[in-house]
Design an enzyme around this catalytic site. Structure first.
Site, mmCIF file in Angstrom:
data_model
loop_
_atom_site.group_PDB
_atom_site.id
_atom_site.type_symbol
_atom_site.label_atom_id
_atom_site.label_comp_id
_atom_site.label_asym_id
_atom_site.label_seq_id
_atom_site.Cartn_x
_atom_site.Cartn_y
_atom_site.Cartn_z
ATOM 1 C CG HIS A 72 -2.124 -0.837 1.083
ATOM 2 N ND1 HIS A 72 -3.224 -0.720 1.892
ATOM 3 C CD2 HIS A 72 -2.425 -1.830 0.203
ATOM 4 C CE1 HIS A 72 -4.149 -1.594 1.533
ATOM 5 N NE2 HIS A 72 -3.669 -2.285 0.512
ATOM 6 C CE1 TYR A 200 -7.192 3.746 10.043
ATOM 7 C CE2 TYR A 200 -6.184 4.066 7.893
ATOM 8 C CZ TYR A 200 -6.199 3.458 9.131
ATOM 9 O OH TYR A 200 -5.208 2.554 9.459
ATOM 10 N N PRO A 292 -6.207 0.759 18.003
ATOM 11 C CG PRO A 292 -8.094 -0.421 17.316
ATOM 12 C CD PRO A 292 -7.500 0.250 18.507
ATOM 13 C CE LYS A 296 1.987 3.591 13.084
ATOM 14 N NZ LYS A 296 2.928 3.179 12.030
ATOM 15 C CE1 TYR A 384 -2.270 4.395 8.782
ATOM 16 C CE2 TYR A 384 -0.842 2.970 7.503
ATOM 17 C CZ TYR A 384 -2.066 3.228 8.082
ATOM 18 O OH TYR A 384 -3.086 2.312 7.963
#
Length: 389
Positions: A72, A200, A292, A296, A384
């Site tokens: 990704h 998200y 979550p 991480k 991220y």
């Protein structure tokens, strides 16, 4: 029985540490409370930072990850009916890899068995003894037989509810915790993902996440009340609510189907200090928990493994105790930065009953700033894909 390192906990962090140590001739035994099948039945996140991928490569267990993992290069953020993309490779030069935690664990178990390294399952009554002395040992019961293992060090990789952290005296450890006023209802379904990347979503009805395990297995989440139970939600209710929380363009593409797993996870941020006491070292959820949001948990456990693995190599190969003496300080420096990111991202994406009109406008302004600012996107991308070890 005597080994150099006893690892408490047969999840991915304990197995990864054991495999890395094995490849450098450091003998470790893994003690696991449950069966292998039970451990492999746990459904967990599967977004891997590059640091985790490199550790799997170093452990010699990355072949299937590279074959089947989904790269990704970015992620999608939805709010107010629209979406924008944060491009990881543009800002950092590296992607993340989607590969289920269950598959990571399976690969590590297979490698451990192939190497002939010992794992003892269904252990009970584990006690960690003489950790402040020169000759620590671990006692436990397995298959009805009382056993003892002498060792040099103990690695506590046994999670938030395990025995390792609780062995450190209360007057020695300091614990920091934030409990969030919501949970995540998660559904696993044998359906194609709604998008090639994660979505998200912040909506007036609450948070939602569209994720995946592979091209035919999707994982979806919606924010829910802590008083809810999975049985309160039919599959139809879940899909209807998910569609309400994601942009119309995604809802129109969503393929629904029967859930093959449904569960609710509460969210918390938690850190205990120190992460070392005598001959005991804490790794992963035994020392810290993150919500979550941003995936991480597993990755932060891997960073602990990195610091501890190199510290033990330094001790055994060079006779230098610097790494083990600085383990807690080094691990916690990164842990707190990760805790900050997970706390920030959770606050950005969720709605709570106590938010005022001002709070909601600030949340919207923060999302709009992230959408418009390359610098803000770069900061998010750096966190991220994973902070350096």
């Amino acid at each position: 029985m005597r080994v150099q390192v006893v690892i408490i906990g047969g999840g991915p962090s304990g197995l990864l540490l054991g495999q890395l140590l094995h490849r450098h001739g450091i003998e470790a035994v893994v003690l696991e409370r449950k069966t292998r099948d039970y451990v492999l039945g746990r459904i967990r996140a599967g977004v891997l930072e590059q640091g985790f991928v490199r550790l799997m490569e170093e452990a010699g267990v990355a072949d299937r990850l590279h074959r089947e993992g989904i790269v990704h290069d970015g992620t999608l953020i939805a709010h107010d009916g629209g979406m924008f993309r944060v491009d990881f490779t543009e800002h950092t030069g590296v992607p993340v890899v989607v590969y289920g935690q269950t598959e990571v664990t399976r690969d590590l178990y297979d490698a451990r068995e192939a190497a002939g390294a010992e794992t003892i399952f269904e252990v009970e009554g584990v006690e960690l003894c003489d950790l402040e002395g020169e000759r620590p040992y671990v006692t436990f019961t397995a298959q009805g037989e009382a056993r003892r293992i002498d060792c040099d060090f103990v690695a506590g990789c046994d999670g938030f509810h395990g025995v390792s952290r609780k062995t450190i005296p209360e007057d020695v450890r300091t614990e920091y915790e934030k409990v969030y006023p919501y949970g995540w209802l998660g559904v696993l379904s044998e359906t194609p993902p709604v998008d090639d990347e994660l979505i998200y979503a912040n909506s007036a009805r609450g948070f939602a996440l569209c994720s995946m395990r592979n091209p035919g297995l999707s994982r979806y989440y919606i924010q829910c009340s802590l008083s809810d139970h999975p049985g309160d939600w039919s599959d139809d209710d879940f899909w209807t609510e998910l569609k309400r929380r994601i942009p119309e363009e995604a809802a129109d593409k969503l393929v629904t189907g029967p859930s093959i797993e449904k569960s609710i996870a509460p969210l918390r941020s938690f850190v205990t200090e120190p992460m070392r006491w005598g001959r005991l070292f804490l790794c992963g959820d035994a020392a810290h928990v993150v919500p979550p949001t941003g995936a991480k948990g597993l990755n932060t456990a891997a960073s602990d493994v990195h610091y501890l693995y190199h510290a033990l190599r330094q001790f055994y190969e060079e006779g230098d105790a610097e790494g083990i003496d600085l383990y807690s300080e080094r691990a916690l420096a990164r842990v707190w930065k990760v805790e900050r990111f997970s706390w920030w991202f959770s606050a950005l994406m969720h709605r709570t009953a106590d938010q005022s009109a001002f709070d909601l406008r600030m949340q919207r302004a923060e999302l709009e700033f992230l959408a418009d600012s390359k610098s803000a996107q770069a900061a998010m991308a750096i966190n991220y894909v994973g902070l350096p070890y």
